[in-house]
Scaffold this motif. Structure first.
Motif, mmCIF file in Angstrom:
data_model
loop_
_atom_site.group_PDB
_atom_site.id
_atom_site.type_symbol
_atom_site.label_atom_id
_atom_site.label_comp_id
_atom_site.label_asym_id
_atom_site.label_seq_id
_atom_site.Cartn_x
_atom_site.Cartn_y
_atom_site.Cartn_z
ATOM 1 N N HIS A 102 5.776 3.876 4.242
ATOM 2 C CA HIS A 102 5.922 5.247 4.699
ATOM 3 C C HIS A 102 7.015 6.071 4.106
ATOM 4 C CE1 HIS A 102 2.661 4.566 7.530
ATOM 5 N NE2 HIS A 102 3.387 3.396 8.075
ATOM 6 N N TYR A 140 8.240 0.638 6.508
ATOM 7 C CA TYR A 140 7.197 0.214 6.325
ATOM 8 C C TYR A 140 6.327 -0.304 7.624
ATOM 9 C CZ TYR A 140 9.144 -4.487 7.068
ATOM 10 O OH TYR A 140 9.995 -5.723 7.153
ATOM 11 N N HIS A 182 2.288 -1.290 4.443
ATOM 12 C CA HIS A 182 2.106 0.017 4.107
ATOM 13 C C HIS A 182 3.381 0.727 4.351
ATOM 14 C CE1 HIS A 182 -2.497 0.071 4.753
ATOM 15 N NE2 HIS A 182 -2.310 -1.131 5.159
ATOM 16 N N VAL A 186 0.840 -1.167 -0.004
ATOM 17 C CA VAL A 186 -0.024 0.093 -0.156
ATOM 18 C C VAL A 186 0.821 1.302 0.045
ATOM 19 C CG1 VAL A 186 -1.917 1.173 1.172
ATOM 20 C CG2 VAL A 186 -1.796 -1.209 1.358
#
Length: 778
Positions: free
Chosen positions: A761, A751, A759, A695
């Motif tokens: 970052h 992440y 996800h 993501v």
């Protein structure tokens, strides 16, 4: 590049050629610089420049017959600059002359026979160089025909200059009988002798008796002659001074014991190759003095000098963000590149400059003498590659992208289903193969339906990125691989959708016949219209632009006249009006991707792109997929021409964003799978989903795009960290930081694991080789 090669390249750049005014002046007064100084009111600075150039400046500055004025480029627009009047204003406003700087004495002496302008120039110049000079004059007065110009010369002006010459170790010997006997005597007493031929030619010789280059009297060592009178021609003060200067140079060299013939090409009035573009210059009338008898006032001279065009070429620099960036022009860059390659051995000094050129060729089209920066830059890049001096950061990412396009993930070159050979081969190019509009299948189907003899499909890279990067062998290997497939298919005609591919085929495989897709659609298959004859209506399902569009021509297709014309005719047939960009067709500007500028110098590439976008407020239409995406990424509404011919379902294709590198990778692989399944009916194994879905927020993806980090790079980094446990964990946030080192690149990802997905970052990378460290992938 050797020294001769450097000189050949430099010669093609004309920026350092003299302006027409300076070239026409026998003394090469820098009129352009003089006018620049006067324009800003710096008469003192202009006077210093005249004093450095003119002999007897307070005299010649007033009586000069300004041979520079006739060739003035301004004269073709309105009227030539009043250079003589401005020069007189400078002299009158700045007072008496001062003694010029002179070199130390050389212990040698020269004799001058005559007292007119050429003789005085010889004495002035040699006196400044440190020679003792004796001037032998017939009669009692020195000055020749200058003595008859009292209306231009204030009383005492000539006497003041002669007094200065006396302080330069020049001695005047008046009342002499100038004859052959005196010449014989002086020839034995002095190291060099000048004979002024203006009044009495006691030698009974003409110009044919002296060397045209050096003014040396043939058969008489150390004797030089000048100041000849040309029957029927007006006497020119400045031409006489120019002849005296030429003689002074020869006498100086003769007395110094060096060649008197070397490097004399640009002495005296000479031609110039300098080109000055006058298009768009506003006519301005010449300044008329309020008091014609008094000449121009300083303010009037300043206004007249403001009319100067300050002639220079810089046609390429005006139009190229890259050339303007480095504050020079091609001849300067040629020297810098030569020094970088031969002196510092490609260590660092100009590496980024060498790698930042788009290689678009616009400069060669604009240059009056055809200077080609691409030829120079490609040679420099190849040299750096051959000696292992090409930095990794410059091109490695694009070469990896090219390798992907050559891999089994995308490469597919074959005939139509059930056929072993074909008459035509559609070659969309790697970037169009990754286009989110997915127009390749529709175009291929249209070509198969409209062309006889069978149409094959070629998914591969032509090798352009390697050629741009100076990797000649890699580019030729890519073309050799394609050539083998092409021959196996029966040597079909290639239908190229990419101008860069078309140019690369012409460069590396001229034996392969290539035609632009646009010509084929226009002339052979017809445009893809449903139930409508060609000229009568738009393509079904396409929402056409509301108003005229501007065509962004691919810079690599600037010489494909037929292809350029076809694009415009296609737009006309589907009812789209065109407004030409200022830089279009043969003069097309680059989007900043060409030559790999966007990889080597992203900031400069962004400026190149912004300049292109600013050329028109209209929506753009592009025929190159990468051009379209880059323009869209800069916020410019841009269609690909195929968006209008083969709509892909987008409500407004001009608003489609730049998909980015990761998407293009995935789209290329997906295109091959799709074509194999739908055209050749070969079932493909299902794609393996990633162990950990990613993501990635838009803000992080933008950073990844700028840093050339692919989704797959981040996925490998996270997967390895999770499999091995090699990661840093922030116990407060639960976020992990992991690194993954490939052969030359280390990727880092910050992440967080949420519901079985990573996800992201942050992500970053660095590219380098560390000597002695084993960095095998994984």
């Amino acid at each position: 590049m050797d020294q001769q090669g450097l000189h050949d390249i430099e010669y093609r750049c004309i920026q350092e050629e003299q302006p027409a005014c300076q070239a026409a002046c026998p003394l090469h007064v820098d009129v352009r610089k003089v006018m620049t100084l006067v324009r800003v009111g710096d008469l003192a600075g202009a006077r210093k420049l005249l004093d450095r150039t003119l002999p007897l400046p307070t005299v010649l500055g007033r009586v000069c017959d300004h041979l520079c004025q006739g060739p003035c480029v301004r004269g073709s627009i309105d009227t030539s600059l009043a250079m003589g009047a401005v020069e007189r204003t400078i002299i009158n406003a700045t007072g008496a002359a001062t003694k010029p700087l002179a070199m130390p004495g050389k212990g040698k002496r020269a004799a001058v026979m005559g007292g007119d302008v050429s003789a005085l120039t010889v004495a002035w110049d040699l006196g400044k160089k440190g020679y003792g000079v004796d001037v032998y004059v017939a009669g009692e007065a020195v000055g020749g025909h200058l003595l008859g110009l009292s209306e231009l010369l204030p009383a005492g002006a000539l006497a003041a200059e002669l007094e200065i010459m006396g302080r330069l170790n020049v001695v005047f010997r008046a009342g002499q009988t100038l004859n052959a006997a005196l010449l014989d005597r002086l020839g034995g007493e002095y190291d060099a002798v000048y004979v002024e031929m203006l009044d009495a030619n006691f030698l009974s010789v003409g110009r044919e008796a002296v060397d045209a280059v050096t003014l040396a009297l043939l058969g008489r060592d150390g004797v030089f002659c000048g100041g000849f009178v040309t029957p029927g021609q007006p006497l020119s003060v400045i031409a006489l001074a120019g002849e005296g200067r030429k003689a002074a140079v020869s006498m100086d060299r003769h007395m110094a014991g060096v060649s008197i013939t070397a490097s004399r090409e640009r002495e005296g009035a000479c031609p110039t190759r300098l080109f000055t573009n006058t298009q768009g210059v506003i006519p301005l009338p010449g300044v008329v003095p309020a008091d014609p008898g008094a000449g121009l006032t300083p303010a009037e001279a300043q206004a007249e000098a403001a009319r100067c065009l300050e002639c220079q070429c810089l046609e390429c620099v005006k139009s190229c963000t890259y050339l303007a960036k480095y504050k020079g022009y091609p001849k300067v860059y040629a020297r810098q590149i030569y020094n970088n390659l031969s002196i510092v051995q490609g260590a660092r000094s100009y590496n980024q400059m060498i790698n930042s050129c788009t290689l678009c060729g616009q400069c060669e089209e604009l240059c009056p003498s055809g200077f080609s920066m691409p030829d120079l830059i490609v040679a420099a890049r190849r040299d750096m590659v051959s000696r292992g001096k090409m930095p990794l950061w410059a091109h490695e990412f694009v070469l990896e992208d090219m390798a992907f396009s050559q891999s089994a993930a995308f490469r597919l070159v074959r005939a139509a289903p059930g056929e072993a050979s074909c008459s035509h081969l559609f070659f969309p190019g790697c970037q169009l193969g990754g286009d989110p509009a997915a127009s390749v299948p529709a175009v291929y189907a249209h070509l198969r339906a409209g062309l006889a003899g069978g149409v094959g499909l070629g998914l591969a890279c032509c090798g352009a990125p390697a050629w741009w990067a100076g990797r000649q062998e890699l580019a030729e290997a890519a073309m050799a691989a394609f050539r083998a497939d092409w021959e196996a298919l029966g040597q079909p005609r290639v239908i190229a959708a990419c101008a860069s591919c078309q140019a690369t085929f012409a460069r590396l495989a001229p034996e392969i016949p290539v035609v632009s897709l646009w010509r084929v659609l226009l002339d052979e298959t017809g445009l893809p219209q449903v139930g409508v004859s060609l000229p009568s209506g738009p393509v079904a399902g396409v929402r056409l632009p509301a108003g005229p569009v501007a065509v962004h021509d691919a810079c690599t297709g600037r010489h494909d006249v037929a292809g350029l014309a076809a694009v415009r005719e296609i737009l006309g047939r589907i009812g789209v009006a065109v407004e030409e960009l200022p830089a279009s067709g043969r003069l097309a500007s680059c989007c900043g991707f060409g030559g790999l500028q966007a990889n080597a110098n992203p900031e400069l590439a962004a400026a190149t792109l912004a300049r292109r976008v600013a050329e028109s407020p209209r929506d753009f239409v592009a025929t190159c997929s990468m051009c379209r995406d880059r323009l869209a990424g800069a916020g410019k509404r841009t269609y690909h021409l195929l968006d209008l011919l083969f709509p892909g379902g987008s409500d407004d294709p001009a608003e489609r964003p730049d998909p980015g590198f990761s998407y293009r990778h995935e789209a290329r692989a997906r295109l091959k799978r799709q074509m194999l399944e739908t055209v050749w009916h070969e079932p493909q194994p299902p794609e393996t989903p990633p162990a950990l879905p990613l993501v990635i927020p838009d803000v992080v993806r933008q950073v990844m795009e700028a840093r050339h980090i692919l989704d797959t790079d981040v996925a490998r980094t996270v997967a390895r960290a999770e499999a091995t446990g090699r990661k840093f964990t922030d116990t407060a946030t639960g976020r992990h930081l992991a690194g993954f080192a490939t052969a030359r690149v280390t990727y880092w990802a910050l992440y967080e694991l949420i519901d079985g997905a990573a996800h992201i970052h942050a992500a970053y990378s660095h590219r380098m080789n560390v000597s002695g460290v084993d960095r095998q992938e994984g």
